[in-house]
Structures are given as C-alpha cells and as structure tokens.
Design a protein around this motif. Structure first.
Motif, PDB file in Angstrom:
ATOM      1  N   TYR A 137       5.748   9.236  29.603  1.00 14.39           N
ATOM      2  CA  TYR A 137       6.302   8.638  28.387  1.00 14.39           C
ATOM      3  C   TYR A 137       7.434   9.458  27.782  1.00 14.39           C
ATOM      4  CZ  TYR A 137       2.862   5.063  28.884  1.00 14.39           C
ATOM      5  OH  TYR A 137       2.137   4.008  29.396  1.00 14.39           O
ATOM      6  N   GLN A 138       7.550  10.712  28.176  1.00 17.08           N
ATOM      7  CA  GLN A 138       8.738  11.471  27.785  1.00 17.08           C
ATOM      8  C   GLN A 138       9.975  10.890  28.478  1.00 17.08           C
ATOM      9  OE1 GLN A 138       7.892  15.621  28.616  1.00 17.08           O
ATOM     10  NE2 GLN A 138       5.905  15.505  27.582  1.00 17.08           N
ATOM     11  N   ALA A 139       9.824  10.480  29.734  1.00 15.67           N
ATOM     12  CA  ALA A 139      10.927   9.853  30.462  1.00 15.67           C
ATOM     13  C   ALA A 139      11.252   8.480  29.891  1.00 15.67           C
ATOM     14  CB  ALA A 139      10.588   9.750  31.945  1.00 15.67           C
ATOM     15  N   VAL A 140      10.239   7.752  29.440  1.00 22.37           N
ATOM     16  CA  VAL A 140      10.482   6.455  28.793  1.00 22.37           C
ATOM     17  C   VAL A 140      11.301   6.657  27.524  1.00 22.37           C
ATOM     18  CG1 VAL A 140       9.389   4.491  27.637  1.00 22.37           C
ATOM     19  CG2 VAL A 140       8.424   5.386  29.774  1.00 22.37           C
ATOM     20  N   ASN A 141      10.944   7.670  26.762  1.00 19.54           N
ATOM     21  CA  ASN A 141      11.707   7.997  25.560  1.00 19.54           C
ATOM     22  C   ASN A 141      13.156   8.329  25.908  1.00 19.54           C
ATOM     23  OD1 ASN A 141      12.746  10.383  23.643  1.00 19.54           O
ATOM     24  ND2 ASN A 141      11.379   9.078  22.437  1.00 19.54           N
ATOM     25  N   GLU A 142      13.369   9.059  26.996  1.00 17.43           N
ATOM     26  CA  GLU A 142      14.727   9.397  27.424  1.00 17.43           C
ATOM     27  C   GLU A 142      15.521   8.141  27.777  1.00 17.43           C
ATOM     28  OE1 GLU A 142      17.047  11.904  30.956  1.00 17.43           O
ATOM     29  OE2 GLU A 142      14.884  12.166  30.665  1.00 17.43           O
ATOM     30  N   LEU A 143      14.895   7.203  28.466  1.00 18.20           N
ATOM     31  CA  LEU A 143      15.581   5.952  28.806  1.00 18.20           C
ATOM     32  C   LEU A 143      15.965   5.192  27.542  1.00 18.20           C
ATOM     33  CD1 LEU A 143      13.388   4.769  31.822  1.00 18.20           C
ATOM     34  CD2 LEU A 143      15.745   5.604  31.924  1.00 18.20           C
ATOM     35  N   TYR A 144      15.019   5.087  26.612  1.00 16.67           N
ATOM     36  CA  TYR A 144      15.312   4.391  25.352  1.00 16.67           C
ATOM     37  C   TYR A 144      16.445   5.082  24.604  1.00 16.67           C
ATOM     38  CZ  TYR A 144      14.963   2.785  20.572  1.00 16.67           C
ATOM     39  OH  TYR A 144      15.284   2.291  19.330  1.00 16.67           O
ATOM     40  N   ASN A 145      16.414   6.398  24.541  1.00 18.97           N
ATOM     41  CA  ASN A 145      17.432   7.145  23.796  1.00 18.97           C
ATOM     42  C   ASN A 145      18.802   7.095  24.468  1.00 18.97           C
ATOM     43  OD1 ASN A 145      15.827   7.860  21.652  1.00 18.97           O
ATOM     44  ND2 ASN A 145      15.320   9.890  22.444  1.00 18.97           N
ATOM     45  N   ASN A 146      18.858   6.645  25.706  1.00 15.90           N
ATOM     46  CA  ASN A 146      20.139   6.445  26.369  1.00 15.90           C
ATOM     47  C   ASN A 146      20.563   4.977  26.353  1.00 15.90           C
ATOM     48  OD1 ASN A 146      21.452   8.940  27.903  1.00 15.90           O
ATOM     49  ND2 ASN A 146      19.237   9.245  27.811  1.00 15.90           N
ATOM     50  N   GLY A 147      19.897   4.179  25.536  1.00  7.08           N
ATOM     51  CA  GLY A 147      20.347   2.821  25.279  1.00  7.08           C
ATOM     52  C   GLY A 147      19.784   1.757  26.181  1.00  7.08           C
ATOM     53  N   PHE A 148      18.789   2.092  27.007  1.00  9.42           N
ATOM     54  CA  PHE A 148      18.236   1.102  27.919  1.00  9.42           C
ATOM     55  C   PHE A 148      17.036   0.402  27.292  1.00  9.42           C
ATOM     56  CE2 PHE A 148      20.187   4.407  30.646  1.00  9.42           C
ATOM     57  CZ  PHE A 148      21.248   3.636  31.101  1.00  9.42           C
ATOM     58  N   GLU A 149      16.767  -0.797  27.784  1.00 10.54           N
ATOM     59  CA  GLU A 149      15.682  -1.602  27.224  1.00 10.54           C
ATOM     60  C   GLU A 149      14.362  -1.272  27.901  1.00 10.54           C
ATOM     61  OE1 GLU A 149      14.347  -6.286  26.487  1.00 10.54           O
ATOM     62  OE2 GLU A 149      15.986  -5.821  27.865  1.00 10.54           O
ATOM     63  N   ALA A 202       5.526   6.916  23.723  1.00  8.50           N
ATOM     64  CA  ALA A 202       6.937   7.235  23.968  1.00  8.50           C
ATOM     65  C   ALA A 202       7.703   7.438  22.665  1.00  8.50           C
ATOM     66  CB  ALA A 202       7.598   6.129  24.791  1.00  8.50           C
ATOM     67  N   ASN A 203       7.036   7.175  21.546  1.00  5.62           N
ATOM     68  CA  ASN A 203       7.659   7.296  20.223  1.00  5.62           C
ATOM     69  C   ASN A 203       8.963   6.506  20.149  1.00  5.62           C
ATOM     70  OD1 ASN A 203       7.713   8.159  17.534  1.00  5.62           O
ATOM     71  ND2 ASN A 203       9.090   9.870  18.020  1.00  5.62           N
ATOM     72  N   ILE A 204       8.864   5.220  20.490  1.00  7.52           N
ATOM     73  CA  ILE A 204      10.008   4.315  20.326  1.00  7.52           C
ATOM     74  C   ILE A 204       9.583   3.188  19.394  1.00  7.52           C
ATOM     75  CG2 ILE A 204      10.888   4.906  22.609  1.00  7.52           C
ATOM     76  CD1 ILE A 204       9.933   2.195  23.609  1.00  7.52           C
ATOM     77  N   PRO A 205      10.531   2.505  18.754  1.00  6.37           N
ATOM     78  CA  PRO A 205      10.160   1.460  17.785  1.00  6.37           C
ATOM     79  C   PRO A 205       9.365   0.325  18.427  1.00  6.37           C
ATOM     80  CG  PRO A 205      12.459   2.094  17.520  1.00  6.37           C
ATOM     81  CD  PRO A 205      11.991   2.736  18.789  1.00  6.37           C
ATOM     82  N   TYR A 206       8.284  -0.037  17.795  1.00  9.88           N
ATOM     83  CA  TYR A 206       7.430  -1.131  18.263  1.00  9.88           C
ATOM     84  C   TYR A 206       8.231  -2.415  18.412  1.00  9.88           C
ATOM     85  CZ  TYR A 206       3.546  -4.523  18.015  1.00  9.88           C
ATOM     86  OH  TYR A 206       2.663  -5.560  18.254  1.00  9.88           O
ATOM     87  N   GLU A 207       9.105  -2.672  17.442  1.00 12.01           N
ATOM     88  CA  GLU A 207       9.856  -3.936  17.431  1.00 12.01           C
ATOM     89  C   GLU A 207      10.956  -3.967  18.486  1.00 12.01           C
ATOM     90  OE1 GLU A 207      11.558  -1.146  14.318  1.00 12.01           O
ATOM     91  OE2 GLU A 207       9.557  -1.831  14.949  1.00 12.01           O
ATOM     92  N   SER A 208      11.259  -2.831  19.122  1.00  9.12           N
ATOM     93  CA  SER A 208      12.299  -2.816  20.149  1.00  9.12           C
ATOM     94  C   SER A 208      11.805  -3.385  21.476  1.00  9.12           C
ATOM     95  CB  SER A 208      12.804  -1.386  20.375  1.00  9.12           C
ATOM     96  OG  SER A 208      11.824  -0.587  21.042  1.00  9.12           O
ATOM     97  N   ILE A 209      10.493  -3.546  21.633  1.00 13.52           N
ATOM     98  CA  ILE A 209       9.908  -4.023  22.891  1.00 13.52           C
ATOM     99  C   ILE A 209       9.739  -5.531  22.788  1.00 13.52           C
ATOM    100  CG2 ILE A 209       7.959  -3.806  24.470  1.00 13.52           C
ATOM    101  CD1 ILE A 209       7.447  -1.024  23.201  1.00 13.52           C
TER     102      ILE A 209
END
Length: 389
Positions: A109-121, A159-166
């Motif tokens: 989930y650290q890698a998932v966070n990295e993907l999100y922080n680089n603008g990917f869905e 992954a500490n990404i916004p719930y609403e972004s999924i």
C-alpha cells in the motif's frame, strides 16, 4: 390453520391495492426497456451505441487512450510502472493518466500511495480475487459489497488516499455477476465498471454508456445485467484484433501476435489496433494488460513505451484515466476545447511507511506481511474484516 387465514388476509389486502390493475407486478427484476434517445440524455444517461457522444464529428474530438493494469501492486512491478509511466505529459501539458485495478492480497500500500501521488487512478479489483470463477458468476449483492465496497475502505485506509477518489472497478477474470454488481455500485457511489468485453462492436467501437435502458452489448461472460439500473456506467472493453483477426480483450490474451522478442513488430501491432479507433469513431482505445506480461517480454514493454511516446506527441490524442473517459463522455467537447481545460486535480497525501507482520488472515489461516501508510492492523485484512480489526 391460522397461518392460512393470515395468508388469505394478505392476499385480500394486496388485491385491494391493485384492484384497478389488469395484471400483477412481475416478480423479481424487470428487464430494462429499449433505450429511448429522446429520454436518455447526457450527462446522466446514455444509450449503448457506437455513436459519438454529443453528436460531434470524429475528426473534432480527442482520441482518449487508457492504459490499465490489474492485480496486486508490489515492490517489483512498481519499478516497471515508474519506468513506463512516471513523468509523462500529454501534448496539452497535463500529466498522462493510467488506471490500476488493485486486488488486495500481497499488495504494497505504500506503492499504491506512490501511484496515487503521481496522478494515477486507483480502482478496485476485489479483496480476495479467489477461484473458482463461478464464485464471481454466482456472487450475491452482499458478497459484492464485501469484495468491492469494503475494499474501497481498505485501500483508502492503508494507502492513505481519499476514499472518494476510488470510483471504478473491474471484476476478476472479467466474470460478470448480472445485476448485482451494478446495484452494489449504485448504492456505494461507484461510477463505472470496466469488465464487460465487446468483440463485435469494435469497428466502430462501443462508447461507455449507462444501464438506465437495455444494453445492446453482447454478453460474452454471462450473467450480464438486464435490469434498469440508473447511475453506474459501463466502460466496455473494446477488443483488439490479433494477426488472424480474432478478438482479444487483454493484450496478453491475444493468441496470434508478433514474436514476443520483436519490438518493431509489436509496435506496429499496437499501432494497427490504435488506428482502428483513431481513424474510426474514436471510441476510447484501451491497452489492458497484466504487468507480468510486460516484465516477461521486454520487447513488448519497449514497444508500449514507444507507442505512448507517440500518443504524447499527438495534438488530438491523450493518455487518461478510466474516470476521465467517463467524465468526457458525460460532457463531450471538441479537441480545441479539451486542450484548453484545466488539468485534473488531486491532493497528494502523506504516507508514513510502516511494515506489519507476520499477520494472520483469520478466514484462511494464511500469514502475510504488509507495507502500509499508517498503523498496523491486528490481523491481516480480509473479506468480512477489511480493516483487520
């Protein structure tokens, strides 16, 4: 005797309610009616058709390109994702998009966070991704809530990404589950499903549509939805044609292909399938693949990179996320208008790297380690306990 008297009273009561009706209401789901284009209007409703949204001409609209990857994100494939996707920009200056349909088991989930922080869905691909395939074909509404709606909470938390972004999902094995998937989506604020292949509506290609009305898309992996279910969108997987003109929904599922060590052959193969869209009705072009295939065949991976370089250089083609495709279909604009729009916005989030384990999955007894962005769970998160509490 008493229960039959009660039953008779209930029948009489029901008869009184429908006394003016000629027929009783059908039991179970009601099949969706044939789509009425005059009643089904954007941005909330669209018939299943190959017609271009908004009545625009093909030459005037952007060619949207979606690159998607399925399954777990880990320390191995994130290296390839960085090499292929990071720091790309479309010709309008906006970051290039891609979508990751993430399954839970073994995901970092650290890698998932990295993907999100680089603008990917980041999208959903189930918690268990289990076999047999019949599990998914027979999945009930309640099962799908546990596999997808609760996975949304799982990914957002660890992954500490916004719930609403999924906002999107893809069924494991592209196995449809009938109405249940879309009813679950409608009730849990999920925007689209990208699981339903089309092998006939490919030239011209089928555009995304809603299920307010009856779908015209052939059911390749039944059961497919038949009821009217307003809200969720279908993002069709428009099949490629292999070298023998047989359809394939995933790049790594194409049977007759160039030699997998032939980079130039693969580049031409990708380009040929792209041009069917680009020179046709410009339905979204999908490069749907599993990263393991690209890792196993570097020539194919290099051909993809060359293709994406070409897309990024075109003034009327754009690498976007699956969500961005749906948003364009809801509000279609010309290329010139699209180029002037603001780039998609997202707020990067902080990941506090934490390594957890060994953690036992109570349902299976399997033991795992987890790389996450916050506090370790008590047990390995799994279906019925998505936060591992």
């Amino acid at each position: 005797m008493k229960k039959w008297i009660l039953f008779g009273l209930l029948v009489l009561a029901a008869s009184a309610v429908v006394a003016d009706e000629d027929t009783e209401e059908p039991e179970g789901p009601v099949e969706a009616p044939v789509c009425d284009p005059e009643a089904c209007k954007l941005p909330s409703c669209r018939c299943s058709t190959t017609q271009i949204p908004g009545g625009l001409a093909a030459r005037d609209i952007p060619q949207l390109v979606t690159v998607t990857f399925d399954d777990a994100v880990n320390v191995i494939n994130i290296v390839n994702y960085r090499r292929m996707l990071f720091n790309r920009r479309n010709s309008n200056g906006c970051p290039a998009g891609a979508t990751f349909y993430v399954s839970h088991e073994y995901t970092n989930y650290q890698a998932v966070n990295e993907l999100y922080n680089n603008g990917f869905e980041i999208a959903l691909h189930s918690i268990t991704h289990q076999t047999p395939q019949s599990y998914w074909a027979n999945a009930t509404y309640e099962t799908l809530v546990k596999e997808f709606a609760e996975q949304k909470s799982l990914i957002a938390h660890f992954a500490n990404i916004p719930y609403e972004s999924i906002k999107g999902l893809r069924m494991p094995f592209l196995q449809m589950a009938g109405d249940a998937t879309f009813k679950m989506m409608a009730n849990h604020n999920l925007l689209y499903d990208c699981s339903w292949p089309t092998i006939t509506q490919t030239d011209p290609g089928l555009w995304p549509y809603t299920l307010d009305y009856k779908s015209t898309q052939p059911c390749i992996v039944p059961p497919c939805p038949t009821s009217s279910i307003p809200g969720p969108w279908v993002f069709p997987l428009v099949a490629w044609s292999d070298l023998q003109n047989f359809p394939c929904s995933f790049v790594d599922a194409c049977f007759s292909t160039p030699d997998r060590n032939d980079e130039n052959g693969w580049y031409e193969f990708i380009l040929t399938n792209f041009e069917r869209h680009y020179k046709g009705n410009r339905a979204p072009f999908g490069f749907f693949v599993h990263e393991a295939f690209l890792a196993a065949y570097p020539a194919v991976s290099n051909a993809l990179i060359r293709f994406l370089d070409m897309v990024n250089s075109l003034n009327d083609a754009f690498m976007v996320t699956s969500e961005e495709v749906i948003e364009w279909v809801k509000n279609p604009v010309t290329v010139s208008e699209y180029r002037q729009q603001s780039c998609r916005r997202y707020t990067p989030t902080v990941c506090r790297p934490t390594s957890c384990g060994p953690l036992t999955a109570e349902a299976t007894g399997n033991v795992y380690w987890m790389q996450i962005c916050n506090v370790c769970p008590r047990v390995y998160p799994w279906i019925n306990n998505p936060l591992g509490q």
